[in-house]
Design an enzyme around this catalytic site. Structure first.
Site, short mmCIF file in Angstrom:
data_model
loop_
_atom_site.label_atom_id
_atom_site.label_comp_id
_atom_site.label_asym_id
_atom_site.label_seq_id
_atom_site.Cartn_x
_atom_site.Cartn_y
_atom_site.Cartn_z
N SER A 1 5.59 10.62 5.01
CA SER A 1 5.83 9.17 5.24
C SER A 1 6.88 8.61 6.06
CB SER A 1 6.48 8.93 3.81
OG SER A 1 5.53 9.13 2.68
N1 SAM Z 1 6.32 13.29 0.30
C1 SAM Z 1 5.56 13.85 1.23
C2 SAM Z 1 6.31 14.07 2.46
O1 SAM Z 1 7.60 14.03 2.23
O2 SAM Z 1 6.00 14.78 3.32
C3 SAM Z 1 4.71 13.11 1.81
C4 SAM Z 1 3.49 12.86 0.66
S1 SAM Z 1 1.86 12.41 1.36
C5 SAM Z 1 1.97 10.60 1.59
C6 SAM Z 1 1.05 12.55 -0.27
C7 SAM Z 1 0.96 14.05 -0.88
O3 SAM Z 1 0.42 13.85 -2.13
C8 SAM Z 1 -0.37 14.62 -0.12
O4 SAM Z 1 0.35 16.05 0.41
C9 SAM Z 1 -1.24 14.91 -1.16
O5 SAM Z 1 -2.00 16.38 -1.16
C10 SAM Z 1 -0.51 14.86 -2.38
N2 SAM Z 1 -1.35 14.66 -3.70
C11 SAM Z 1 -2.34 13.78 -3.67
N3 SAM Z 1 -2.72 13.74 -5.19
C12 SAM Z 1 -1.96 14.75 -5.58
C13 SAM Z 1 -1.69 15.06 -7.16
N4 SAM Z 1 -2.51 14.76 -7.94
N5 SAM Z 1 -1.02 16.15 -7.36
C14 SAM Z 1 0.05 16.37 -6.57
N6 SAM Z 1 -0.16 15.92 -5.16
C15 SAM Z 1 -0.98 14.95 -4.76
#
Ligand code: SAM
Length: 251
Positions: A101
């Site tokens: 992000s």
């Molecule tokens: N917080 C992260 C960082 O600091 O790099 C960025 C998050 S990224 C915008 C969203 C993340 O959520 C992705 O890595 C994606 O694979 C994960 N994600 C999506 N659906 C999910 C779920 N049901 N459970 C856990 N993680 C999930």
């Protein structure tokens, strides 16, 4: 075309190349240049906050959050080829169609969560591990769940290598939270959901706060703040429009 250089010019170029190699191979110098970029990133975030983006509940970012952003080496959380852009105030790709992000969003979401040093916090969507590293600087224990196994494993190795000891990661569907460690003082979801997952509300402590982007995966979503009162009543407020990758899984 053949280019011939005089001896002084050749010596000058060799000197420049050695200086460049010395710079690259000297971690202290490289780290200093990242420290300067980190300071510039914080200044950009503070300028955005002053400009009123993000609907913060107070005028400024909490000093502890500024310190945490100043400590976490964001360049270690992005692919090698993007390290020079790591401190620009924008999201970056981290592989598998996912992103780390934008620093400004990390800062204001962390500010809005209002965590304290004795708190236990859960993040859904580990991604690179950057957000949970920032949170871990502010709380007692930080948990995070990632659904894409290679990203979760990479984040685990990275956080261990950087010496974070109060973070626990798991690969799985964060929609269901982490019952074993519940309840949490605060929960942050960093992927966009179509609705607020009931298991996460259940796992939030009375007096706790949760932030979650909710809306369509093809449009701008709303960042929601969910508060659970000491008596267990749940209230929801819309804070600001955001754009996150979708929360996936079979739920
Ligand atoms: N917080 C992260 C960082 O600091 O790099 C960025 C998050 S990224 C915008 C969203 C993340 O959520 C992705 O890595 C994606 O694979 C994960 N994600 C999506 N659906 C999910 C779920 N049901 N459970 C856990 N993680 C999930």
């Amino acid at each position: 075309m053949y280019l011939s250089l005089s001896l002084p010019n050749q010596l000058f170029l060799t000197g420049l190349a050695s200086l460049f190699l010395f710079f690259l191979s000297n971690p202290t110098i490289a780290e200093d240049s990242y420290a300067a970029k980190r300071t510039a990133m914080i200044q950009a975030i503070e300028a955005d906050v002053r400009a009123g983006y993000g609907n913060l509940e107070k005028d400024d970012l909490d000093e502890n959050i500024i310190n945490a952003l100043g400590k976490v080496p964001r360049h270690e959380f992005v692919p090698k080829g993007l390290q020079s852009s790591a401190y620009e105030n924008r999201p970056l790709p981290i592989g598998h169609g996912q992103t780390i992000s934008q620093p400004y969003i990390v800062a204001i979401m962390t500010n809005l969560l209002k965590v304290g040093k004795n708190d236990r916090v859960l993040e859904i969507g580990t991604g690179s591990g950057y957000q949970i590293a920032v949170l871990s600087e502010l709380v007692k224990k930080a948990y995070s769940i990632e659904i894409i196994a290679p990203l979760g494993k990479q984040a685990k190795a990275r956080l261990e290598q950087l010496g974070y000891e109060n973070i626990e990661l798991k690969i799985g569907d964060g929609y269901y939270g982490w019952e074993e460690h519940a309840p949490f003082d605060a929960i942050m979801v960093t992927a966009a959901a179509s609705h607020i997952p009931p298991p996460l509300i259940k796992q939030l402590k009375p007096g706790g706060r949760m932030l979650i982007p909710v809306g369509s995966r093809f449009a701008i979503q709303e960042l929601l703040l969910i508060e659970k009162s000491e008596h267990g009543e749940v209230s929801t407020r819309q804070l600001l429009p955001v754009a996150f990758v979708p929360l996936t899984g079979k739920h």
